[in-house]
Design a protein around this motif. Structure first.
Motif, PDB file in Angstrom:
ATOM      1  N   LEU A  14       0.835  -1.202   0.000  1.00 14.06           N
ATOM      2  CA  LEU A  14       0.000   0.000   0.000  1.00 14.06           C
ATOM      3  C   LEU A  14       0.871   1.253   0.000  1.00 14.06           C
ATOM      4  CD1 LEU A  14      -2.927   0.995   0.065  1.00 14.06           C
ATOM      5  CD2 LEU A  14      -2.797   0.946   2.544  1.00 14.06           C
ATOM      6  N   GLU A  15       1.898   1.258   0.805  1.00 19.38           N
ATOM      7  CA  GLU A  15       2.825   2.396   0.860  1.00 19.38           C
ATOM      8  C   GLU A  15       3.542   2.574  -0.480  1.00 19.38           C
ATOM      9  OE1 GLU A  15       4.676   5.679   2.384  1.00 19.38           O
ATOM     10  OE2 GLU A  15       3.077   4.513   3.313  1.00 19.38           O
ATOM     11  N   ARG A  16       3.979   1.484  -1.095  1.00 20.47           N
ATOM     12  CA  ARG A  16       4.661   1.540  -2.386  1.00 20.47           C
ATOM     13  C   ARG A  16       3.748   2.133  -3.450  1.00 20.47           C
ATOM     14  NH1 ARG A  16       4.864  -0.993  -6.988  1.00 20.47           N
ATOM     15  NH2 ARG A  16       3.345  -2.568  -6.424  1.00 20.47           N
ATOM     16  N   ARG A  17       2.503   1.675  -3.491  1.00 24.48           N
ATOM     17  CA  ARG A  17       1.549   2.191  -4.474  1.00 24.48           C
ATOM     18  C   ARG A  17       1.227   3.652  -4.227  1.00 24.48           C
ATOM     19  NH1 ARG A  17      -2.769  -2.692  -5.610  1.00 24.48           N
ATOM     20  NH2 ARG A  17      -1.227  -4.205  -6.298  1.00 24.48           N
ATOM     21  N   SER A  18       1.122   4.023  -2.977  1.00 22.34           N
ATOM     22  CA  SER A  18       0.840   5.413  -2.628  1.00 22.34           C
ATOM     23  C   SER A  18       1.975   6.321  -3.099  1.00 22.34           C
ATOM     24  CB  SER A  18       0.645   5.528  -1.125  1.00 22.34           C
ATOM     25  OG  SER A  18       0.378   6.853  -0.772  1.00 22.34           O
ATOM     26  N   LYS A  19       3.219   5.905  -2.872  1.00 18.80           N
ATOM     27  CA  LYS A  19       4.373   6.686  -3.330  1.00 18.80           C
ATOM     28  C   LYS A  19       4.376   6.785  -4.857  1.00 18.80           C
ATOM     29  CE  LYS A  19       7.431   5.734   0.562  1.00 18.80           C
ATOM     30  NZ  LYS A  19       8.617   5.027   1.024  1.00 18.80           N
ATOM     31  N   TYR A  20       4.053   5.689  -5.530  1.00 16.48           N
ATOM     32  CA  TYR A  20       4.010   5.700  -6.997  1.00 16.48           C
ATOM     33  C   TYR A  20       2.976   6.697  -7.494  1.00 16.48           C
ATOM     34  CZ  TYR A  20       2.815   4.323 -11.726  1.00 16.48           C
ATOM     35  OH  TYR A  20       2.529   4.346 -13.062  1.00 16.48           O
ATOM     36  N   LEU A  21       1.773   6.665  -6.922  1.00 16.97           N
ATOM     37  CA  LEU A  21       0.729   7.596  -7.346  1.00 16.97           C
ATOM     38  C   LEU A  21       1.116   9.038  -7.054  1.00 16.97           C
ATOM     39  CD1 LEU A  21      -2.548   5.715  -6.410  1.00 16.97           C
ATOM     40  CD2 LEU A  21      -1.710   6.251  -8.679  1.00 16.97           C
ATOM     41  N   SER A  22       1.727   9.283  -5.922  1.00 17.37           N
ATOM     42  CA  SER A  22       2.175  10.642  -5.593  1.00 17.37           C
ATOM     43  C   SER A  22       3.206  11.129  -6.610  1.00 17.37           C
ATOM     44  CB  SER A  22       2.778  10.684  -4.196  1.00 17.37           C
ATOM     45  OG  SER A  22       1.804  10.382  -3.238  1.00 17.37           O
ATOM     46  N   SER A  23       4.163  10.272  -6.963  1.00 18.96           N
ATOM     47  CA  SER A  23       5.171  10.672  -7.948  1.00 18.96           C
ATOM     48  C   SER A  23       4.534  10.870  -9.319  1.00 18.96           C
ATOM     49  CB  SER A  23       6.299   9.639  -8.031  1.00 18.96           C
ATOM     50  OG  SER A  23       5.839   8.436  -8.614  1.00 18.96           O
ATOM     51  N   LEU A  24       3.550  10.060  -9.651  1.00 18.47           N
ATOM     52  CA  LEU A  24       2.840  10.197 -10.925  1.00 18.47           C
ATOM     53  C   LEU A  24       2.114  11.533 -10.984  1.00 18.47           C
ATOM     54  CD1 LEU A  24       1.909   8.859 -13.574  1.00 18.47           C
ATOM     55  CD2 LEU A  24      -0.001   7.920 -12.296  1.00 18.47           C
ATOM     56  N   ILE A  25       1.458  11.906  -9.901  1.00 20.88           N
ATOM     57  CA  ILE A  25       0.750  13.186  -9.854  1.00 20.88           C
ATOM     58  C   ILE A  25       1.738  14.337  -9.992  1.00 20.88           C
ATOM     59  CG2 ILE A  25      -0.558  14.721  -8.319  1.00 20.88           C
ATOM     60  CD1 ILE A  25      -1.984  12.129  -7.307  1.00 20.88           C
ATOM     61  N   VAL A 128     -17.468   9.623 -12.903  1.00 19.44           N
ATOM     62  CA  VAL A 128     -17.740  11.023 -13.222  1.00 19.44           C
ATOM     63  C   VAL A 128     -18.535  11.630 -12.076  1.00 19.44           C
ATOM     64  CG1 VAL A 128     -18.878  12.605 -14.832  1.00 19.44           C
ATOM     65  CG2 VAL A 128     -17.774  10.543 -15.709  1.00 19.44           C
ATOM     66  N   GLY A 129     -18.139  12.829 -11.664  1.00 14.03           N
ATOM     67  CA  GLY A 129     -18.885  13.499 -10.610  1.00 14.03           C
ATOM     68  C   GLY A 129     -18.254  14.819 -10.217  1.00 14.03           C
ATOM     69  N   THR A 130     -18.919  15.513  -9.311  1.00 10.97           N
ATOM     70  CA  THR A 130     -18.401  16.788  -8.842  1.00 10.97           C
ATOM     71  C   THR A 130     -17.637  16.627  -7.533  1.00 10.97           C
ATOM     72  OG1 THR A 130     -20.518  17.215  -7.769  1.00 10.97           O
ATOM     73  CG2 THR A 130     -20.185  18.181  -9.950  1.00 10.97           C
ATOM     74  N   SER A 131     -17.848  15.506  -6.861  1.00  9.82           N
ATOM     75  CA  SER A 131     -17.164  15.274  -5.592  1.00  9.82           C
ATOM     76  C   SER A 131     -17.093  13.776  -5.336  1.00  9.82           C
ATOM     77  CB  SER A 131     -17.932  15.967  -4.461  1.00  9.82           C
ATOM     78  OG  SER A 131     -17.328  15.682  -3.229  1.00  9.82           O
ATOM     79  N   PHE A 132     -15.907  13.213  -5.469  1.00  6.35           N
ATOM     80  CA  PHE A 132     -15.724  11.802  -5.164  1.00  6.35           C
ATOM     81  C   PHE A 132     -14.270  11.565  -4.802  1.00  6.35           C
ATOM     82  CE2 PHE A 132     -15.058  12.044  -9.772  1.00  6.35           C
ATOM     83  CZ  PHE A 132     -13.880  11.345  -9.946  1.00  6.35           C
ATOM     84  N   GLY A 133     -14.048  10.498  -4.091  1.00 10.06           N
ATOM     85  CA  GLY A 133     -12.698  10.090  -3.753  1.00 10.06           C
ATOM     86  C   GLY A 133     -12.451   8.719  -4.341  1.00 10.06           C
ATOM     87  N   SER A 134     -11.200   8.419  -4.602  1.00 10.25           N
ATOM     88  CA  SER A 134     -10.908   7.096  -5.151  1.00 10.25           C
ATOM     89  C   SER A 134      -9.468   6.718  -4.867  1.00 10.25           C
ATOM     90  CB  SER A 134     -11.149   7.069  -6.653  1.00 10.25           C
ATOM     91  OG  SER A 134     -10.204   7.897  -7.306  1.00 10.25           O
ATOM     92  N   TYR A 135      -9.233   5.450  -4.855  1.00 12.98           N
ATOM     93  CA  TYR A 135      -7.897   4.895  -4.781  1.00 12.98           C
ATOM     94  C   TYR A 135      -7.948   3.674  -5.672  1.00 12.98           C
ATOM     95  CZ  TYR A 135      -3.430   3.330  -2.993  1.00 12.98           C
ATOM     96  OH  TYR A 135      -2.120   2.947  -2.891  1.00 12.98           O
ATOM     97  N   VAL A 136      -7.367   3.772  -6.857  1.00 10.49           N
ATOM     98  CA  VAL A 136      -7.492   2.694  -7.824  1.00 10.49           C
ATOM     99  C   VAL A 136      -6.125   2.195  -8.265  1.00 10.49           C
ATOM    100  CG1 VAL A 136      -9.702   3.554  -8.687  1.00 10.49           C
ATOM    101  CG2 VAL A 136      -7.599   4.266  -9.817  1.00 10.49           C
TER     102      VAL A 136
END
Length: 165
Positions: A14-25, A128-136
């Protein structure tokens, strides 16, 4: 003991994926800023060539044509997707927007999913929406998060694994 190892392994993943997504952003933010600078330079060059009747249309990152006003509304928030696929998503979103007097989130999501499933194979998902959260978790090269005005679109592809019977 064995359960603790599994929990630790899951936490590390989970930590590895989180770091990857942060670097991607972060990479996307930097890339999007340089793309905006390039687009500004390109627009200046193209203004001289554009005829009076073509003023409302411009090229997007070197391919396809989309309305200037519509393109001003689009903001890429994060992307791990080829520019050609991004343009296709923008074009499809515009067609759906033009066909609806009032935005229907579900209809836009379904149209984008069907378009990408048909063109690039199965396992595309769209939120699609005006307010949503996701972790994919997505397949490499299959992630686009953008906004059109105040509507946010998350389009991503997941890996398809055959069922073992």
């Amino acid at each position: 003991m064995e359960e603790k190892k599994r929990v630790d392994a899951a936490s590390e993943e989970l930590e590895r994926r989180s770091k990857y997504l942060s670097s991607l952003i972060e990479r996307t933010k930097i890339k999007s800023e340089s793309d905006q600078e390039e687009a500004t330079t390109d627009r200046r060059k193209n203004k001289e060539k554009v005829k009076e009747e073509d003023r409302g249309v411009e090229a997007v990152r070197g391919g396809g044509e989309l309305d200037k006003e519509f393109m001003k509304k689009i903001r890429v928030r994060a992307a791990d997707m080829a520019p050609a696929l991004q343009r296709r998503a923008f074009r499809c979103a515009r067609e759906v927007f033009d066909a609806m007097p009032k935005l229907e989130n579900k209809r836009l999501a379904l149209a984008l999913k069907k378009e990408f499933d048909t063109a690039y194979g199965p396992a595309w998902h769209c939120i699609v929406g005006t307010s949503f959260g996701s972790y994919v978790t997505h397949s490499l090269g299959g992630f686009l998060y953008f906004s059109i005005d105040k509507v946010y679109v998350l389009l991503f592809r997941t890996a398809v694994e055959p069922l073992a019977h």
